[in-house]
Design a protein around this motif. Structure first.
Motif, PDB file in Angstrom:
ATOM      1  N   VAL A  97       0.858  -1.185   0.000  1.00 24.93           N
ATOM      2  CA  VAL A  97       0.000   0.000   0.000  1.00 24.93           C
ATOM      3  C   VAL A  97       0.889   1.228   0.000  1.00 24.93           C
ATOM      4  N   VAL A  98       0.627   2.162  -0.919  1.00 26.11           N
ATOM      5  CA  VAL A  98       1.383   3.411  -0.983  1.00 26.11           C
ATOM      6  C   VAL A  98       0.410   4.578  -1.075  1.00 26.11           C
ATOM      7  N   SER A  99       0.898   5.766  -0.777  1.00 26.85           N
ATOM      8  CA  SER A  99       0.097   6.971  -0.951  1.00 26.85           C
ATOM      9  C   SER A  99      -0.088   7.263  -2.430  1.00 26.85           C
ATOM     10  N   ASP A 100      -1.042   8.105  -2.739  1.00 26.24           N
ATOM     11  CA  ASP A 100      -1.298   8.449  -4.132  1.00 26.24           C
ATOM     12  C   ASP A 100      -0.095   9.106  -4.796  1.00 26.24           C
ATOM     13  N   ASP A 101       0.763   9.765  -4.000  1.00 24.34           N
ATOM     14  CA  ASP A 101       1.943  10.402  -4.562  1.00 24.34           C
ATOM     15  C   ASP A 101       3.136   9.466  -4.638  1.00 24.34           C
ATOM     16  N   GLY A 102       2.938   8.201  -4.287  1.00 25.53           N
ATOM     17  CA  GLY A 102       4.017   7.223  -4.347  1.00 25.53           C
ATOM     18  C   GLY A 102       4.784   7.059  -3.063  1.00 25.53           C
ATOM     19  N   GLY A 103       4.489   7.868  -2.053  1.00 22.80           N
ATOM     20  CA  GLY A 103       5.177   7.762  -0.781  1.00 22.80           C
ATOM     21  C   GLY A 103       4.665   6.601   0.044  1.00 22.80           C
ATOM     22  N   PRO A 104       5.345   6.303   1.154  1.00 20.02           N
ATOM     23  CA  PRO A 104       4.917   5.185   2.002  1.00 20.02           C
ATOM     24  C   PRO A 104       3.602   5.471   2.693  1.00 20.02           C
ATOM     25  N   GLU A 105       2.876   4.419   3.023  1.00 20.61           N
ATOM     26  CA  GLU A 105       1.618   4.561   3.742  1.00 20.61           C
ATOM     27  C   GLU A 105       1.880   5.093   5.145  1.00 20.61           C
ATOM     28  N   ARG A 106       1.080   6.063   5.579  1.00 20.85           N
ATOM     29  CA  ARG A 106       1.237   6.661   6.899  1.00 20.85           C
ATOM     30  C   ARG A 106       0.237   6.046   7.875  1.00 20.85           C
ATOM     31  N   PHE A 107       0.461   6.307   9.165  1.00 16.20           N
ATOM     32  CA  PHE A 107      -0.418   5.751  10.195  1.00 16.20           C
ATOM     33  C   PHE A 107      -1.859   6.183   9.980  1.00 16.20           C
ATOM     34  N   ARG A 108      -2.073   7.457   9.685  1.00 13.80           N
ATOM     35  CA  ARG A 108      -3.436   7.952   9.473  1.00 13.80           C
ATOM     36  C   ARG A 108      -4.105   7.224   8.320  1.00 13.80           C
ATOM     37  N   GLN A 109      -3.375   6.985   7.248  1.00 12.25           N
ATOM     38  CA  GLN A 109      -3.950   6.295   6.102  1.00 12.25           C
ATOM     39  C   GLN A 109      -4.249   4.836   6.434  1.00 12.25           C
ATOM     40  N   ALA A 110      -3.345   4.193   7.168  1.00 11.80           N
ATOM     41  CA  ALA A 110      -3.602   2.810   7.575  1.00 11.80           C
ATOM     42  C   ALA A 110      -4.839   2.720   8.464  1.00 11.80           C
ATOM     43  N   LEU A 111      -5.036   3.714   9.320  1.00  9.76           N
ATOM     44  CA  LEU A 111      -6.208   3.724  10.197  1.00  9.76           C
ATOM     45  C   LEU A 111      -7.491   3.892   9.394  1.00  9.76           C
ATOM     46  N   PHE A 112      -7.493   4.810   8.429  1.00 10.17           N
ATOM     47  CA  PHE A 112      -8.672   5.002   7.587  1.00 10.17           C
ATOM     48  C   PHE A 112      -9.000   3.735   6.804  1.00 10.17           C
ATOM     49  N   ARG A 113      -7.990   3.071   6.271  1.00 11.32           N
ATOM     50  CA  ARG A 113      -8.220   1.840   5.509  1.00 11.32           C
ATOM     51  C   ARG A 113      -8.793   0.747   6.407  1.00 11.32           C
ATOM     52  N   ALA A 114      -8.270   0.642   7.622  1.00  8.84           N
ATOM     53  CA  ALA A 114      -8.744  -0.401   8.534  1.00  8.84           C
ATOM     54  C   ALA A 114     -10.178  -0.145   8.974  1.00  8.84           C
ATOM     55  N   LEU A 115     -10.502   1.102   9.293  1.00  7.41           N
ATOM     56  CA  LEU A 115     -11.863   1.424   9.721  1.00  7.41           C
ATOM     57  C   LEU A 115     -12.859   1.185   8.587  1.00  7.41           C
ATOM     58  N   ALA A 116     -12.482   1.586   7.374  1.00  2.11           N
ATOM     59  CA  ALA A 116     -13.361   1.334   6.233  1.00  2.11           C
ATOM     60  C   ALA A 116     -13.481  -0.160   5.955  1.00  2.11           C
ATOM     61  N   GLY A 117     -12.403  -0.912   6.198  1.00  3.46           N
ATOM     62  CA  GLY A 117     -12.439  -2.347   5.962  1.00  3.46           C
ATOM     63  C   GLY A 117     -13.395  -3.083   6.877  1.00  3.46           C
ATOM     64  N   VAL A 118     -13.596  -2.561   8.090  1.00  3.44           N
ATOM     65  CA  VAL A 118     -14.558  -3.185   8.998  1.00  3.44           C
ATOM     66  C   VAL A 118     -15.942  -3.219   8.366  1.00  3.44           C
TER      67      VAL A 118
END
Length: 273
Positions: A97-118
């Motif tokens: 998983v990477v950011s839209d700009d190609g950077g590494p995934e951040r904690f905030r983004q991982a949290l949003f993905r996990a909450l949406a995944g529930v």
């Protein structure tokens, strides 16, 4: 399913063009992660059941809810943050998983993905995730849309390397402010430099001036006077690539000595005659 790719840098690699992860591969990765979570949950419940006689029903229900939250949210957030975008399933399938700009995934983004995944994966059995991935040009599920991320494949074929830094412009490139440079402009410059040798001299020169003008409008300071526009574009892209790698690898940028301008040799992309 057609192969899709996007320009970016992975957390461990030095290539820029990597295919976006396809839905079947992501599905297998998700199944592996779901299996891990379910096994961990069952094991936790078995261990807790051994002590049920010591606690009342309310406490038992609370502990079960805590276990569910820790596994459904805590597991993906923790492991993707620590590994920069890779869960156990993604490691097995070569995804990240990477950011839209190609950077590494951040904690905030991982949290949003996990909450949406529930909701989209666990509560609705993955149907919204599949539909969103099929409709998205980058294969994004709803969690990726909310978090500003995408899933890439690190096993895809590598494209041409980024342009080399022209020695005579390295000192200037090291002083650049690149935060305003848009990904679309950088991609246009990259494609032009890759095809410049195939263009006739007049078209090549016109496109070089037009694209360099668009790029220079979003960066500072301006290049040295009389610097060829193709060398300017090569310097900007090479510096952008080097900074992204330094940021992903948590290392300092490579300092460049300030040689005199113009350089003695071509140093990279030669301007058209």
């Amino acid at each position: 399913m057609p192969n899709r790719s996007h320009e970016l840098v992975t957390g461990d690699a030095v290539v820029l063009d990597i295919p976006i992860a396809q839905l079947p591969v992501r599905a297998v990765s998700a199944l592996i992660d779901i299996t891990v979570v379910m096994v961990a949950y069952v094991c936790s419940m078995v261990l807790w059941a051994m002590t049920l006689g010591r606690f009342d029903a309310a406490l038992t229900a609370a502990i079960m809810i805590i276990f569910a939250v820790v596994l459904l949210v805590g597991y993906p957030v923790t492991i993707e943050t620590l590994t920069r975008g890779r869960s156990l399933g993604k490691m097995a399938m070569g995804l990240r998983v990477v950011s839209d700009d190609g950077g590494p995934e951040r904690f905030r983004q991982a949290l949003f993905r996990a909450l949406a995944g529930v909701v989209e994966i666990w509560a609705l059995t993955g149907s919204p995730a599949v539909i969103a991935s099929l409709l998205s040009a980058r294969g994004k599920r709803l969690g990726d849309i909310f978090a500003g991320t995408m899933v890439i494949s690190e096993r895809g074929p590598a494209a041409a390397p980024p342009p080399q830094m022209p020695p005579g412009l390295a000192w200037w490139a090291s002083t650049l402010q690149l935060s305003g440079l848009r990904s679309e402009s950088a991609e246009l410059a990259r494609q032009f430099l890759g095809r410049a040798a195939q263009l006739d001299p007049h078209t090549r020169q016109m496109m070089a001036y037009r694209i360099s003008g668009e790029v220079l409008a979003h960066i500072s300071p301006p290049p040295p006077p009389d610097a060829p526009p193709e060398l300017v574009l090569a310097a900007v892209l090479a510096e952008r690539h080097q900074r992204e790698l330094a940021r992903l690898q948590a290392g300092p940028p490579i300092p460049y000595p300030p040689p005199s301008w113009p350089p003695a040799g071509p140093g990279g992309y030669a301007p058209p005659r």
